[in-house]
Design an enzyme around this catalytic site. Structure first.
Site, PDB file in Angstrom:
ATOM      1  N   PRO A 163      49.940  19.501  51.338  1.00 44.02           N
ATOM      2  CA  PRO A 163      50.319  18.596  52.424  1.00 44.02           C
ATOM      3  C   PRO A 163      51.791  18.186  52.448  1.00 44.02           C
ATOM      4  CG  PRO A 163      49.277  17.336  50.686  1.00 44.02           C
ATOM      5  CD  PRO A 163      49.233  18.777  50.240  1.00 44.02           C
TER       6      PRO A 163
ATOM      7  N   ASP B 158      50.978  34.193  57.033  1.00 44.11           N
ATOM      8  CA  ASP B 158      50.550  34.962  55.867  1.00 44.11           C
ATOM      9  C   ASP B 158      51.798  35.555  55.212  1.00 44.11           C
ATOM     10  OD1 ASP B 158      49.606  37.002  54.122  1.00 44.11           O
ATOM     11  OD2 ASP B 158      47.741  37.114  55.248  1.00 44.11           O
TER      12      ASP B 158
ATOM     13  N   ASP C  10      53.355  27.210  44.456  1.00 40.09           N
ATOM     14  CA  ASP C  10      52.360  26.306  43.862  1.00 40.09           C
ATOM     15  C   ASP C  10      51.005  26.857  44.307  1.00 40.09           C
ATOM     16  OD1 ASP C  10      51.430  24.067  42.431  1.00 40.09           O
ATOM     17  OD2 ASP C  10      51.163  22.970  44.298  1.00 40.09           O
TER      18      ASP C  10
ATOM     19  N   CYS D 272      47.436  24.144  38.871  1.00 38.74           N
ATOM     20  CA  CYS D 272      46.855  22.958  38.224  1.00 38.74           C
ATOM     21  C   CYS D 272      45.580  23.381  37.490  1.00 38.74           C
ATOM     22  CB  CYS D 272      46.586  21.847  39.242  1.00 38.74           C
ATOM     23  SG  CYS D 272      45.549  22.325  40.628  1.00 38.74           S
TER      24      CYS D 272
END
Length: 343
Positions: free
Chosen positions: A11, A59, A77, A130
């Site tokens: 976001p 993409d 990320d 993560c």
């Protein structure tokens, strides 16, 4: 002055950090393949006052065909199994049971390989996840190192709590019992060669309606080009070009919108400005009850501020911009964006 790509940006927390590092220079391409998540990304880019960002939903395998060796720095990320977030978000455990840590490595490798082809020689990529999984971290890094001999790992300076990667001392692993936070993996990849900065040659601005020209006399904009796209007025600080079919939600700073013979400045412009960049400014103290009233969209009585100006006004609180209003005879007609109003 770098051209930076955030590949999986929504976001937008990391994109806004990158924008801070750029400090109103260069260009940030903030991209996410999910068009629905990009709406939140765009809102956060605007809320943060970024004036040098494009927001796109493309993409990366399409992008790499059009932007070979284009970006100075790239952030990947990557989507992952989320093992490092189980403590914070237990619902992710259900997702892991469905997909585990073998689902994401092919996706991560595709994203990273596309990013590498778009990286300039001498440029760098941060790859992060993560998750704790070796399959999604060190094995992904080793795969791209094997495929790209012009790529090497750069060491990341470790501070207290940072642990090295598994058999990859240059990388960083973050564990919840070692740091204040959740679990992450970070690697810094550098492409051999030397980065050459291309001089930006800005196109001439489009012919502007008188109402736009009149408003712009109130604003001190940095060097750039102003373009009209249908009824929208966009400010650009780069000659970066979108290819046909490139899904762009915003290609620069939205200055405002033409409404017949009138020009309505945007919320994003207000937040991108400093008070000294606008001619007419009203600055409220954060304790002033009119701040909340302004955020609710109410008309304000400002006769006590003894302002002799009239017309478009930048409304600030403690010298931070909130939005625009129109001042007339001590009354401030609210122009705060309807979709942003305090409920």
């Amino acid at each position: 002055n770098d051209i930076v790509l955030d590949t999986c940006a929504a976001p937008g927390g990391k994109s806004t950090k990158l924008a801070t590092k750029l400090n109103h220079t260069g260009l940030l391409i903030s991209n996410d393949i999910s068009s629905s998540r990009c709406l939140g990304l765009l809102k956060n880019i605007e809320l943060f006052g970024c004036d040098n960002a494009w927001v796109a939903s493309e993409d990366l395998t399409n992008m790499e065909q059009h932007y070979p060796e284009t970006f100075d720095k790239i952030l990947v990320d990557a989507p992952c199994s989320g093992e490092g977030m189980f403590r914070k978000e237990p619902d992710l455990i259900k997702s892991w049971i469905e997909k585990d840590d073998t689902f994401y490595p092919p996706i991560q490798k595709n994203i990273l390989n596309a990013a590498i082809s778009m990286l300039k020689p001498g440029g760098s990529i941060v790859y992060s996840t993560c998750t704790f999984s070796i399959h999604e971290n060190e094995e992904v890094i080793q795969d791209v190192l094997d495929k790209h001999p012009d790529l090497h790992l750069a060491p990341i300076n470790k501070i207290d709590g940072m642990m090295p990667g598994v058999n990859m001392e240059e990388c960083v692993r973050l564990y919840p019992h070692k740091i204040k936070g959740e679990g992450h993996f970070v690697a810094l990849l550098v492409k051999d060669g030397e980065t050459k900065h291309k001089k930006i040659r800005l196109e001439p601005s489009d012919k502007l309606d008188d109402c736009v020209t009149d408003f712009l006399r109130l604003v001190k904009l940095n060097k750039g080009t102003i373009k009209i796209k249908k009824d929208k007025v966009i400010w650009l600080n780069s000659d970066f070009q979108a290819y046909k079919g490139y899904r762009v939600l915003r290609s620069g700073l939205l200055l405002g919108q033409l409404k017949g013979k009138h020009f309505e400045p945007s919320q994003s412009l207000a937040l991108a400005l400093c008070p000294e960049q606008f001619k007419n400014v009203l600055n409220f103290s954060i304790e002033d009850e009119r701040v909340i009233k302004y955020l609710k969209g109410e008309t304000l009585d400002v006769k006590d501020l003894d302002s002799k100006t009239s017309g478009w006004t930048l409304v600030c609180v403690n010298n931070f911009p909130l939005g625009f209003a129109k001042l007339s005879k001590g009354s401030l007609k609210n122009k705060y964006a309807k979709g942003w109003r305090y409920q």
